[in-house]
Structures are given as structure tokens and as C-alpha cells.
Design an enzyme around this catalytic site. Structure first.
Site, PDB file in Angstrom:
ATOM      1  N   GLU A  46       0.840  -1.197   0.000  1.00 21.20           N
ATOM      2  CA  GLU A  46       0.000   0.000   0.000  1.00 21.20           C
ATOM      3  C   GLU A  46       0.877   1.250   0.000  1.00 21.20           C
ATOM      4  OE1 GLU A  46       0.096  -2.526   2.045  1.00 21.20           O
ATOM      5  OE2 GLU A  46      -1.780  -2.911   3.080  1.00 21.20           O
ATOM      6  N   ALA A 149       6.019 -37.336  -7.236  1.00 14.78           N
ATOM      7  CA  ALA A 149       5.665 -37.516  -8.652  1.00 14.78           C
ATOM      8  C   ALA A 149       5.356 -39.007  -8.796  1.00 14.78           C
ATOM      9  CB  ALA A 149       6.817 -37.115  -9.549  1.00 14.78           C
ATOM     10  N   ASP A 195      19.712 -40.277  -6.065  1.00 17.03           N
ATOM     11  CA  ASP A 195      19.463 -39.333  -7.172  1.00 17.03           C
ATOM     12  C   ASP A 195      20.490 -38.210  -7.295  1.00 17.03           C
ATOM     13  OD1 ASP A 195      17.207 -40.837  -7.434  1.00 17.03           O
ATOM     14  OD2 ASP A 195      15.784 -39.279  -6.823  1.00 17.03           O
ATOM     15  N   LEU A 199      18.419 -29.680  -6.020  1.00 22.50           N
ATOM     16  CA  LEU A 199      17.359 -29.055  -5.207  1.00 22.50           C
ATOM     17  C   LEU A 199      17.341 -27.536  -5.290  1.00 22.50           C
ATOM     18  CD1 LEU A 199      17.425 -31.328  -2.001  1.00 22.50           C
ATOM     19  CD2 LEU A 199      16.010 -31.574  -4.051  1.00 22.50           C
ATOM     20  N   GLU A 291      10.600 -33.457  -0.687  1.00 22.69           N
ATOM     21  CA  GLU A 291      10.525 -34.245  -1.915  1.00 22.69           C
ATOM     22  C   GLU A 291      10.748 -35.704  -1.502  1.00 22.69           C
ATOM     23  OE1 GLU A 291      12.447 -32.440  -5.273  1.00 22.69           O
ATOM     24  OE2 GLU A 291      11.815 -30.432  -4.666  1.00 22.69           O
ATOM     25  N   LEU A 296       9.881 -42.379   2.993  1.00 22.85           N
ATOM     26  CA  LEU A 296       9.710 -41.161   3.798  1.00 22.85           C
ATOM     27  C   LEU A 296       8.271 -40.645   3.694  1.00 22.85           C
ATOM     28  CD1 LEU A 296      10.960 -38.961   5.578  1.00 22.85           C
ATOM     29  CD2 LEU A 296      11.647 -37.753   3.487  1.00 22.85           C
TER      30      LEU A 296
HETATM   31  N1  LIG Z   1       8.793 -39.923  -7.578  1.00 21.52           N
HETATM   32  C1  LIG Z   1       9.107 -39.150  -6.557  1.00 21.52           C
HETATM   33  O1  LIG Z   1       8.404 -38.190  -6.236  1.00 21.52           O
HETATM   34  C2  LIG Z   1      10.354 -39.426  -5.771  1.00 21.52           C
HETATM   35  C3  LIG Z   1      10.815 -38.485  -4.836  1.00 21.52           C
HETATM   36  C4  LIG Z   1      11.935 -38.765  -4.096  1.00 21.52           C
HETATM   37  C5  LIG Z   1      12.586 -39.976  -4.297  1.00 21.52           C
HETATM   38  N2  LIG Z   1      12.138 -40.839  -5.214  1.00 21.52           N
HETATM   39  C6  LIG Z   1      12.808 -42.128  -5.407  1.00 21.52           C
HETATM   40  O2  LIG Z   1      12.600 -42.880  -4.242  1.00 21.52           O
HETATM   41  C7  LIG Z   1      13.676 -43.785  -4.073  1.00 21.52           C
HETATM   42  C8  LIG Z   1      14.065 -43.772  -2.637  1.00 21.52           C
HETATM   43  O3  LIG Z   1      12.928 -44.170  -1.939  1.00 21.52           O
HETATM   44  P1  LIG Z   1      13.056 -44.837  -0.514  1.00 21.52           P
HETATM   45  O4  LIG Z   1      11.697 -45.271  -0.115  1.00 21.52           O
HETATM   46  O5  LIG Z   1      14.169 -45.843  -0.583  1.00 21.52           O
HETATM   47  O6  LIG Z   1      13.596 -43.630   0.298  1.00 21.52           O
HETATM   48  P2  LIG Z   1      12.897 -42.320   0.819  1.00 21.52           P
HETATM   49  O7  LIG Z   1      11.468 -42.454   0.895  1.00 21.52           O
HETATM   50  O8  LIG Z   1      13.461 -41.140   0.113  1.00 21.52           O
HETATM   51  O9  LIG Z   1      13.529 -42.269   2.281  1.00 21.52           O
HETATM   52  C9  LIG Z   1      13.470 -43.375   3.165  1.00 21.52           C
HETATM   53  C10 LIG Z   1      14.266 -42.986   4.365  1.00 21.52           C
HETATM   54  O10 LIG Z   1      13.620 -41.929   5.019  1.00 21.52           O
HETATM   55  C11 LIG Z   1      13.941 -41.980   6.370  1.00 21.52           C
HETATM   56  N3  LIG Z   1      12.719 -41.981   7.162  1.00 21.52           N
HETATM   57  C12 LIG Z   1      11.733 -42.859   7.166  1.00 21.52           C
HETATM   58  N4  LIG Z   1      10.800 -42.530   8.061  1.00 21.52           N
HETATM   59  C13 LIG Z   1      11.203 -41.396   8.619  1.00 21.52           C
HETATM   60  C14 LIG Z   1      10.657 -40.550   9.597  1.00 21.52           C
HETATM   61  N5  LIG Z   1       9.496 -40.777  10.206  1.00 21.52           N
HETATM   62  N6  LIG Z   1      11.349 -39.472   9.926  1.00 21.52           N
HETATM   63  C15 LIG Z   1      12.496 -39.204   9.310  1.00 21.52           C
HETATM   64  N7  LIG Z   1      13.081 -39.965   8.390  1.00 21.52           N
HETATM   65  C16 LIG Z   1      12.417 -41.049   8.048  1.00 21.52           C
HETATM   66  C17 LIG Z   1      14.675 -43.288   6.651  1.00 21.52           C
HETATM   67  O11 LIG Z   1      16.046 -43.010   6.738  1.00 21.52           O
HETATM   68  P3  LIG Z   1      16.835 -43.019   8.168  1.00 21.52           P
HETATM   69  O12 LIG Z   1      16.256 -44.123   8.957  1.00 21.52           O
HETATM   70  O13 LIG Z   1      18.233 -43.193   7.800  1.00 21.52           O
HETATM   71  O14 LIG Z   1      16.613 -41.719   8.800  1.00 21.52           O
HETATM   72  C18 LIG Z   1      14.377 -44.083   5.391  1.00 21.52           C
HETATM   73  O15 LIG Z   1      15.393 -44.965   5.086  1.00 21.52           O
HETATM   74  C19 LIG Z   1      14.772 -43.325  -5.014  1.00 21.52           C
HETATM   75  O16 LIG Z   1      14.836 -44.236  -6.083  1.00 21.52           O
HETATM   76  C20 LIG Z   1      14.291 -41.996  -5.513  1.00 21.52           C
HETATM   77  O17 LIG Z   1      14.659 -41.792  -6.872  1.00 21.52           O
HETATM   78  C21 LIG Z   1      11.027 -40.607  -5.943  1.00 21.52           C
END
Ligand SMILES: NC(=O)c1ccc[n+]([C@@H]2O[C@H](COP(=O)([O-])OP(=O)(O)OC[C@H]3O[C@@H](n4cnc5c(N)ncnc54)[C@H](OP(=O)(O)O)[C@@H]3O)[C@@H](O)[C@H]2O)c1
Length: 354
Positions: A46, A149, A195, A199, A291, A296
Site C-alpha cells: 500500500e 511424482a 538421485d 534441489l 521431496e 519417507l
Molecule cells: N517420484 C518421486 O516423487 C520421488 C521423490 C523422491 C525420491 N524418489 C525415489 O525414491 C527412491 C528412494 O525411496 P526410498 O523409499 O528408498 O527412500 P525415501 O522415501 O526417500 O527415504 C526413506 C528414508 O527416510 C527416512 N525416514 C523414514 N521414516 C522417517 C521418519 N518418520 N522421519 C524421518 N526420516 C524417516 C529413513 O532413513 P533413516 O532411517 O536413515 O533416517 C528411510 O530410510 C529413489 O529411487 C528416488 O529416486 C522418488
């Protein structure tokens, strides 16, 4: 008001912890001055519009502003005072300011002083513009938004050998636009290691680097010097977040030597996200886009730890099912959903119901 919204968006991502606000002054239905809030500490929209006018407004002047004018002294004097001093007699407002210190009080003061106030013009668009601020100013903790995604059948990870990106260029550009808005983004250590993301926002304009959180309870990413987050020229914007009870001092020292910050949080695994959110609040981080991979994302949704969902859905079937579903055991309800087509992909953006 449409023009005022456009002006407000010029400061996309630049006003935190303040909202984006735009203002237009019209006389006899013609715009004669405009302004917007460029950054916290700077003039409010404003005042910027009144300064741009550079003279006393005509008796017919109308001020159009996307957010209720403030009525308290912050880093700048109250806009209500500036409006009254200018002699403007009609004010058109998009959305009320949810800040409990304002919340309609500015409008009451204007009305009491005899100013005609019209409320609720393009209200939803004006409110939505500041969803991060609106959350922060009421709850005093960051808005946590989960971004995924996914394929049509709900998979986040492409099959081995398939292209790495699930969505097309328009959806990916849109993600960069949100990275430009959010003060911070976050990934897990697993996604970081799989990956090697940057970011940063690399859409239109200069590259912007939000704060980049790595959620890594045990500092498993320590020692990985080749990763962008630990080596690029924004690495002082990377914060690796672990649990004090789980991390080794030697790993913390490694990050520090690389120029990367660490937060070792108190508490246990179950309270990790709450402790992180609390630390974000104390450091003034008002919103984070997480992301998430499937692990997670599921954990965050099951813990009711996120406030919003950004789901980009690609018209593809199939992917790597070994990671399990991303939506946890109690899939969330989405409210206030906005749907946007981005090339062949669709973004569903909504508030997670409790
Ligand atoms: N399409 C999409 O949108 C997208 C986005 C991101 C990644 N990705 C793909 O996903 C794959 C990885 O997936 P992912 O399932 O193996 O890994 P993720 O979902 O990225 O992460 C899993 C990790 O998150 C942590 N975690 C789990 N619960 C948690 C909580 N309550 N608080 C904090 N941390 C927590 C744990 O690590 P700690 O126990 O070590 O803490 C666990 O090992 C990759 O291939 C990537 O390319 C896809």
C-alpha cells in the site's frame, strides 16, 4: 485485483516470513499507481503504491490490495495510518490477514474512520497466494508440504532401465517454481544417495537455492563428497539433520569440514520430524517442501506430520513396486484441492485433512 495479484507475485519467494502483497490505486476506474511488497523490512504494498503515486490521491481514488492492510507497528509503521493520512476513502481488499494481531482489526479501524471497505474480492486466489504465511502466522511452526511424482498406479520409482523422470518438462518446471517459493526443501538420505539432486530452482530467472535439508537420522550420507549438496557453491545452504543420540561426532566433523551445516536434534526416532519442525520454527523457517520417496512419504503421512500434498501424476503405468506404497497405511484425505494440468501430467495440490 487481478493486477494487484500479478504485482504481488513479482516477489515470489522473496518476502518470507512476510506475505506477498500487491496494491493498485485507481482514479475514475483508471489505474494511476501500483506497488508490491518486495522483501521483509521493505515498504508494504500500500505504501509502495502511495509513494509511486507521488501526490495526494484524487477524492475518487480507490486502493485495491490483495491482503488486509496491517494495523500494528512491525519493521514499518501501520499501513492503516498511511491510508488514512493519504485521504483515500475507498479500500478494496482481497483476503483478511490471518495474523491474530490483525484479523479484521485493520478493516475495522478503516471503517471507523469513515473509509468504505469492500472485502473478499478474488478472496480465494488472494488467500492461496500466501498459504505458507497463513499457516506460519497462526501456528508458529513451518508449513510442511510433501511433494511426490507418481504413476497412475501410484508408484514413485521407475523400473530399472526406464527413464529416470516420471513426469514431463512442464511438471518438472512447476516443481522448480515451488522450489523458488518455499524457504526450504528436504529429501531423505536414501533419495540423496540414489538421485544426487541439486534441489535448486532453475526455472526462469537466476538459480535460487532454498535451504536444503537432508533428513538423515544417522548421518549415513557423511563422507559422500561427490554429491551436489555437499560440493556445489550453495553447500552452505545444505543442512544435514540427524538425531544427537544416533550420530557420530566424526561424521558431524566431516560435514563441517565440507562447509555443510548439521543439526543434531534431541529425542528419539519417533519424535524426529516434530523436533526438526520445532528447530525450523526457532530458526524462522516458515515452510518446507519435502521431496519424498516412498519410504519417507509413507512415514510422514502415517505420522500426520505433513500439512499439504503436491502430487504430480503422470499418465504412465508401472514402475518399481519393491519400495511399497507412498501413502502409508492410512491414506490421507485432501481438502481445498487445486488441480492443474501441466502438459500430460496433472498436479493435485491440497491440504491434508486431519
Ligand atoms: N517420484 C518421486 O516423487 C520421488 C521423490 C523422491 C525420491 N524418489 C525415489 O525414491 C527412491 C528412494 O525411496 P526410498 O523409499 O528408498 O527412500 P525415501 O522415501 O526417500 O527415504 C526413506 C528414508 O527416510 C527416512 N525416514 C523414514 N521414516 C522417517 C521418519 N518418520 N522421519 C524421518 N526420516 C524417516 C529413513 O532413513 P533413516 O532411517 O536413515 O533416517 C528411510 O530410510 C529413489 O529411487 C528416488 O529416486 C522418488
Amino acid at each position: 485485483m487481478l493486477r494487484a495479484l500479478e504485482l504481488a507475485r513479482r516477489a515470489w519467494g522473496a518476502t518470507h516470513p512476510n506475505p506477498m502483497v500487491g496494491a493498485v490505486i485507481t482514479e475514475e476506474g483508471r489505474a494511476v499507481a501500483e506497488g508490491w511488497h518486495e522483501a521483509a523490512g521493505g515498504p508494504h504494498a500500500e505504501v509502495a503504491a502511495l509513494r509511486a503515486l507521488g501526490r495526494r490521491p484524487a477524492p475518487s481514488a480507490v486502493l485495491h490490495v490483495t491482503l488486509e492492510p496491517c494495523c500494528t507497528h512491525g519493521r514499518t509503521p501501520p499501513c492503516v495510518e498511511a491510508i488514512l493520512a493519504s485521504g483515500i476513502r475507498t479500500v478494496v481488499v482481497g483476503a483478511r490477514d490471518p495474523n491474530p494481531a490483525h484479523a479484521g482489526k485493520g478493516l475495522d479501524l478503516l471503517r471507523k474512520a469513515g473509509v468504505a471497505v469492500v472485502e473478499g474480492v478474488l478472496e480465494e486466489a488472494c488467500r492461496d497466494l500466501n498459504f505458507i504465511f497463513n499457516h506460519w502466522i497462526v501456528r508458529r511452526r513451518p508449513l510442511l508440504a510433501l511433494k511426490v511424482a507418481a504413476t497412475l498406479d501410484g508408484l514413485l520409482v521407475p523400473s530399472a532401465g526406464a527413464p529416470r523422470e516420471l513426469t514431463g518438462p512442464q511438471a518438472r518446471a512447476d516443481v522448480h517454481r515451488w522450489r523458488r517459493l518455499f524457504p526450504a526443501v528436504a529429501v531423505s538420505a536414501d533419495t540423496l544417495l540414489a538421485d544426487n539432486p541439486r534441489l535448486t530452482a532453475r526455472d526462469d530467472g537466476p538459480e535460487r537455492c532454498p535451504i536444503r535439508f537432508v533428513l538423515d537420522r544417522r548421518f549415513r550420507s557423511a563422507g559422500r563428497s561427490g554429491l551436489y549438496l555437499f560440493s556445489d557453491h550453495h553447500r552452505d545452504r545444505t543442512v544435514v539433520v540427524g538425531l544427537a543420540s544416533e550420530v557420530r561426532p566424526a561424521d558431524a566433523a566431516w560435514y563441517e569440514a565440507e562447509g555443510v551445516r548439521t543439526w543434531a536434534l534431541p529425542g528419539d526416532s519417533d519424535g524426529f520430524i516434530a523436533a526438526w519442525s520445532e528447530r525450523c520454527a526457532s530458526e524462522g523457517v516458515t515452510g518446507v517442501m519435502i521431496e519424498g520417496g516412498p519410504g519417507l512419504s509413507s512415514a510422514l503421512l502415517d505420522d500426520h506430520a505433513v500439512d499439504m500434498l503436491f502430487a504430480y501424476v503422470a499418465p504412465k503405468l508401472g514402475g518399481d513396486p519393491s519400495h511399497g506404497p507412498w501413502f502409508g497405511s492410512q491414506p490421507p484425505i485432501l481438502n481445498a484441492v487445486r488441480v492443474e494440468q501441466l502438459g500430460d501430467d496433472v498436479l493435485f495440490r491440497g491440504v491434508i485433512g486431519r
